[in-house]
Motif scaffolding. Structure first.
Motif, PDB file in Angstrom:
ATOM      1  N   ARG A  10      -1.518   5.974   1.855  1.00  0.00           N
ATOM      2  CA  ARG A  10      -0.478   5.162   0.767  1.00  0.00           C
ATOM      3  C   ARG A  10      -0.142   5.920   3.031  1.00  0.00           C
ATOM      4  O   ARG A  10       1.009   5.030   3.447  1.00  0.00           O
ATOM      5  N   ASP A  32      -0.822   2.363  -3.362  1.00  0.00           N
ATOM      6  CA  ASP A  32      -1.537   2.760  -2.885  1.00  0.00           C
ATOM      7  C   ASP A  32      -3.067   4.370  -4.307  1.00  0.00           C
ATOM      8  O   ASP A  32      -1.345   5.117  -3.684  1.00  0.00           O
ATOM      9  N   GLN A  69       1.380  -1.223   0.009  1.00  0.00           N
ATOM     10  CA  GLN A  69      -0.257   0.085   0.280  1.00  0.00           C
ATOM     11  C   GLN A  69       0.804   1.080  -0.026  1.00  0.00           C
ATOM     12  O   GLN A  69       0.123   2.524  -0.557  1.00  0.00           O
TER      13      GLN A  69
END
Length: 880
Positions: free
Chosen positions: A572, A566, A562
């Motif tokens: 994030r 992301d 992530q």
């Protein structure tokens, strides 16, 4: 004896028996004996008026004269006390009441009503300060048109200001006095009344509205500081234009005035046409203001200006509806700042504030709904729950409805309630009527206290190509609310695929899903996404779509992914924060058990990749580098908190990260040091933020090269942002150079009170055993003033709210210090004293020894004689 308070309850609201249509105020200003003549045009408003008794409120009022319809009243028809005026046998038709009072502005240390700030006269009437000027129906639902005449010695107060437009001015014949008359054509409650008089410097400009009207803009300040008002003036003009574009709201008077004063309990006040500001939110130049200060000036200027429609043109019916003006206007100023700066970075900063200030309030004894149902002292409800959580509720409404329908609801709200005192129900009805949506469950956000938690579990079936997501919500008990109903929670989401892009799905079953928003309305719901090509990583609560806690079992590798991929900047950042929080909690447990703190290679890898990603804006990368604070960790641990263990865990993690990132930290720091003319714009501020975040990590190593770089930056900086950042890094790391640099900073800025506040806060937040003695010594230094709320907040508030290890000392000395200070301050400024006590809000979460000492300090405050209602309210609820 301690002041007895009577609770006010929302369910007891009744319209006023009488109302006031017009108010004429005549002030003859004098420092210690100001005469006020208030002429009120009243009329019966409800059947309760039929008993012929009019009750007005006051606060430390001295009555000098009283006339009804121009005829002096017999003493037998009224009873005048400092806190009330009761008049019997008043007419049951419209009538005029003339009240003459005398007040002492110089002695008004409460800074409510009319008081002196330096050599100037100033008012603060929200929430209940107007009753310190004259007897009145001092409540938000009494709206009147005000005309104000101000008279003063010209030499003492050449500037005479009040609400509305100036209509007349001149000399008082045969005297050294002059006068000015102001008229505000828009009905307003008394809390929006304002007056300023004094010898002030002026910055002037103008603004042309979208309909072509010219508005005179003025900012008044202390002489010699006019140059530091220029940024505020530009921010004001940006605010005015943005409100026209984003909400269709045009300014309505011929003049808009801001006055910066140095003695102010709040940040600023939106009085109609005459905004009075704490000078820290007006004055800014590169040598004295940081990038954060510039952003705060812009945001607060915007906030108070936006109140012209959300607060002034439409006000709140009663103080229980405070969120209707404050939460809504915070949402508006957040949107403005997002458009002026970086939207992702602004969102992260706002959530940091929410989690640091409002989440602890929601989880402690001071928890209350966004719209409270009961209060003892309204001044204590200007809280993060009303402001920041109130803004989040409005943001959720926009998320649920979509931007276009949200704008339709806002337009209807302005059209339907202009000139009225409205309620939360009125507000929500506009959106329901404009869109046809049922918002009855959503309304629970205004009624239920506490931070909801969502527990999420996901399962991917590779054969069926389905991803099942189960979401369960719960809200913990809070004072007065042991059980909670399920809320309507908008969960913005994405399903991240192996290439970092969001996976598509062919259909969805279960909870209502509209676009990228799951509408969670039940206690638990399972959503099945079909046609999902590969195992996704769920990205939930994107852009922090609801003020909730999310519990989801994700591996460190998934969180690292992530951080890398992301599409949502907030998530994030949140993934990096989650990795850091896990490390800090584990490290704290290791410290308490004597185990060595474990290394965190996954977190270090994620931070390194963020630093290397030049596509990410510097301000965002700076946010990612800032690991959770000690207070954040304490909040997550939740019970038996040992602040010393948390502090040691955090120091060790920062050291480990700095070493893991290695030489790249210094290289990047040096590369960002290219000199350019200072600008407070978002891009330059972002580069400075990243550079100073790198420097702070470097200082954690204690290496000679890092210390030399920090000292060099302090001495060579051409702006306050870089100079203060270097000093803060040295101070927090307890380096030997700390005393030398703090003293040098003080020597340079000792005659500038606002910069002195920064120094006081740094002194108060040094994480060292000698800090408490240093704070006590500074209380008697020339730069500190007990009468000035800014100085108090900087030093005592800095120590108690931002120095966890020293305020929460194991010997209880920090608690005792704050208790002694609050008891002393309470006699002079109860509002500021009460707000300092918020530092105790999480005392029950401390380990047993500290918890016992904190309780002892609180009970000592509660037992004190002649305690104000403000402080009594806070300490009673904190101990409950």
């Amino acid at each position: 004896m301690t002041t007895e308070t009577v609770p006010f309850r929302l369910e007891d609201y009744r319209p006023p028996a009488f109302t006031i249509d017009r108010v004429h105020l005549d002030f003859a200003l004098s420092p210690s004996a100001t005469r006020v003549v208030a002429t009120l045009s009243l009329r019966p408003n409800t059947e309760e008026a039929q008993n012929g008794t009019l009750e007005l409120v006051g606060d430390e009022i001295v009555l000098k004269g009283l006339m009804l319809n121009g005829i002096p009243l017999d003493a037998g028809r009224y009873e005048a006390l400092p806190a009330s005026l009761v008049i019997r046998d008043v007419p049951l038709a419209p009538f005029t009441l003339t009240i003459e009072t005398e007040i002492d502005p110089a002695a008004n240390t409460k800074l409510m009503g009319l008081y002196r700030s330096g050599s100037a006269y100033c008012t603060q009437c929200e929430a209940e300060g107007f009753r310190r000027i004259t007897y009145f129906l001092d409540r938000p639902d009494v709206l009147a048109v005000y005309t104000t005449r101000i008279e003063a010695r010209r030499s003492e107060a050449p500037v005479l200001l009040a609400n509305g437009n100036p209509v007349e001015s001149g000399d008082v014949a045969g005297t050294d006095r002059h006068y000015a008359i102001w008229h505000d054509p828009f009905p307003k409650p008394s809390y929006l009344f304002a007056l300023v008089a004094g010898d002030l410097g002026l910055v002037s400009d103008s603004f042309t509205t979208m309909s072509g009207r010219r508005v005179d803009l003025r900012i008044y300040c202390e002489h010699g500081k006019e140059g530091r008002c220029r940024y505020a003036m530009e921010a004001l003009k940006r605010s005015m234009r943005w409100d026209e574009t984003a909400f269709g709201r045009e300014y309505d008077l011929d003049i808009f005035v801001i006055v910066a004063v140095s003695d102010f309990n709040m940040g600023a006040m939106e009085n109609k046409g005459l905004n009075i500001f704490n000078d820290k939110y007006v004055l800014a130049d590169p040598d004295t203001a940081t990038d954060v200060d510039y952003a705060n000036v812009e945001g607060v200027i915007a906030h108070e200006y936006f109140h012209n429609w959300t607060g002034n043109r439409i006000t709140c019916r009663d103080w229980f509806q405070l969120c209707l003006k404050e939460g809504l206007t915070v949402f508006r100023d957040q949107e403005f700042s997002s458009d002026m700066r970086s939207r992702p970075v602004k969102r992260i900063a706002d959530v940091r504030t929410l989690q640091a200030r409002q989440f602890p309030e929601d989880g402690g004894p001071l928890a209350h709904p966004v719209r409270p149902e009961i209060y003892h002292e309204i001044s204590n409800f200007y809280t993060p729950t009303v402001y920041e959580k109130g803004a989040e509720v409005v943001r959720m409404l926009e998320t649920i409805l979509g931007a276009d329908d949200f704008r339709k609801g806002m337009d209807l709200y302005f059209e339907r309630h202009d000139g009225e005192a409205a309620t939360v129900e009125d507000f929500l009805a506009c959106f329901a009527d404009a869109t046809g949506r049922d918002l009855s469950q959503f309304a629970l956000w205004y009624a239920q206290a506490g931070t909801p938690q969502i527990v999420a579990r996901g399962h991917y079936d590779g054969d069926a190509k389905t991803f099942s997501l189960t979401l369960a919500q719960s809200t913990p008990p809070t004072p007065g609310q042991p059980t909670k109903q399920p809320m309507h929670i908008p969960v913005r989401f994405g399903l991240i695929g192996p290439n970092g892009e969001d996976l598509a799905f062919s259909s969805v079953e279960g909870a209502a899903v509209e676009g990228d928003v799951i509408h969670l309305t039940e206690t638990a719901e399972t959503i099945v996404f079909r046609g999902v090509a590969s195992r996704p990583i769920p990205s939930l609560l994107r852009n922090f779509s609801a003020p909730v806690r999310l519990a989801i079992d994700m591996s460190a590798d998934d969180l690292l992914f992530q951080v890398r991929a992301d599409a949502d900047p907030f998530n994030r950042w949140q993934a990096a924060q989650t990795l850091a929080m896990r490390a800090l909690i584990a490290g704290t447990a290791d410290v308490l058990t004597g185990r060595p703190v474990a290394a965190q290679p996954t977190l270090a890898t994620g931070l390194a990749e963020v630093l290397d990603n030049e596509e990410l804006e510097p301000a965002f990368r700076a946010q990612v580098l800032q690991i959770p604070s000690e207070a954040d960790v304490a909040r997550e641990i939740g019970q038996n908190v040992d602040p010393d263990a948390i502090a040691l865990s955090r120091r060790q993690l920062r050291l480990a990260l700095a070493r893991a990132l290695g030489p790249s930290l210094m290289r990047r720091y040096q590369a960002l040091g290219v000199k350019a003319a200072y600008s407070p714009d978002a891009a330059d501020a972002g580069r400075r933020a990243l550079r100073n975040a790198l420097l702070d990590l470097l200082v954690a190593t204690g290496e000679d090269e890092a210390i030399a770089a920090t000292t060099r930056q302090f001495h060579d900086a051409d702006n306050m942002t870089d100079r203060l950042a270097a000093l803060a890094s040295v101070s927090s790391a307890a380096l030997p150079q700390r005393r030398e640099l703090l003293d040098a900073f003080h020597e340079r800025y000792r005659n500038d009170p606002l910069v002195l506040d920064k120094w006081l806060t740094l002194e108060a937040t040094v994480p060292a055993a000698e800090t408490l003695d240093r704070v006590k010594a500074l209380l008697s230094q020339p730069g500190f003033a007990h009468s000035n709320p800014n100085r108090v907040r900087a030093l005592v508030g800095g120590f108690s709210a931002a120095n966890p290890t020293q305020f929460n000392r194991a010997d209880g000395a920090g608690f005792d210090f704050l208790a002694d200070f609050v008891l002393d301050l309470d006699r002079r400024n109860p509002q500021t004293a009460a707000r300092l006590l918020v530092a105790f809000r999480s005392w029950r979460a401390l380990e047993p020894g500290r918890r016992t000492r904190a309780e002892h300090a609180l009970r000592r405050i509660a037992a004190a004689e002649r305690l104000s209602s403000d402080t009594l309210d806070i300490v009673t609820r904190t101990l409950a």
